[in-house]
Design an enzyme around this catalytic site. Structure first.
Site, mmCIF file in Angstrom:
data_model
loop_
_atom_site.group_PDB
_atom_site.id
_atom_site.type_symbol
_atom_site.label_atom_id
_atom_site.label_comp_id
_atom_site.label_asym_id
_atom_site.label_seq_id
_atom_site.Cartn_x
_atom_site.Cartn_y
_atom_site.Cartn_z
ATOM 1 N N TYR A 81 -2.641 -12.404 3.302
ATOM 2 C CA TYR A 81 -2.283 -11.051 4.125
ATOM 3 C C TYR A 81 -2.852 -10.428 5.351
ATOM 4 O O TYR A 81 -2.428 -10.455 6.594
ATOM 5 C CB TYR A 81 -2.582 -9.652 2.935
ATOM 6 C CG TYR A 81 -2.615 -8.350 3.701
ATOM 7 C CD1 TYR A 81 -0.738 -7.915 3.873
ATOM 8 C CD2 TYR A 81 -3.493 -7.361 3.858
ATOM 9 C CE1 TYR A 81 -1.309 -6.811 4.569
ATOM 10 C CE2 TYR A 81 -3.604 -6.368 4.056
ATOM 11 C CZ TYR A 81 -2.011 -6.413 4.484
ATOM 12 O OH TYR A 81 -2.080 -4.174 4.627
ATOM 13 N N ASP A 91 -0.700 4.154 3.162
ATOM 14 C CA ASP A 91 -2.006 3.846 3.975
ATOM 15 C C ASP A 91 -1.467 5.153 4.815
ATOM 16 O O ASP A 91 -1.116 5.449 6.337
ATOM 17 C CB ASP A 91 -1.603 2.719 4.634
ATOM 18 C CG ASP A 91 -3.002 2.225 5.186
ATOM 19 O OD1 ASP A 91 -3.320 3.276 5.323
ATOM 20 O OD2 ASP A 91 -2.664 1.155 5.896
#
Length: 122
Positions: free
Chosen positions: A15, A39
């Site tokens: 990632y 986020d």
């Protein structure tokens, strides 16, 4: 379902490597179709589904982004990690993220914990 910690760390490193220099669609492809992304946590919108997640990562496309894993913990099919992301050599952010993974190693949820106190101007 459970993964060995080194397998989960491999998913997290994949990632981080993908976030640093890939397209939004390539990053979103690491997520399950029905995944969720928040986020920062408490910052508003929760992105649901791969298409919405790709839209979130469009903000990083074309930017000089470097991500470095600083600390890692794993349990079962989840991982928590502290990392540093440097954007265009001008800003460094150190979020803690918590991710869950499905049996195929795709991210099913991601929550990023950070705020202004975790940003350093370079």
């Amino acid at each position: 379902m459970s993964f060995e910690p080194d397998v989960l760390q491999g998913f997290v490193q994949r990632y981080l490597d993908t976030v640093g220099g890939s397209s939004a669609d390539e990053v979103a492809a690491l997520y399950a179709e029905d995944a969720t992304l928040e986020d920062p946590v408490g910052g508003g919108e929760v992105h649901i589904g791969r298409q919405a997640i790709a839209g979130f990562y469009k903000n990083l496309e074309g930017a000089d982004v470097k991500a470095e894993l600083l600390s890692f913990r794993a349990g079962g099919h989840e991982a928590a990690f502290l990392f540093a992301i440097t954007v265009a050599g001008a800003m460094r952010i150190e979020p803690i993220e918590v991710m869950t993974f499905n049996g195929d190693g795709q991210i099913t949820s991601m929550k990023a914990y950070w705020g202004p106190q975790n940003i350093t101007q370079l």
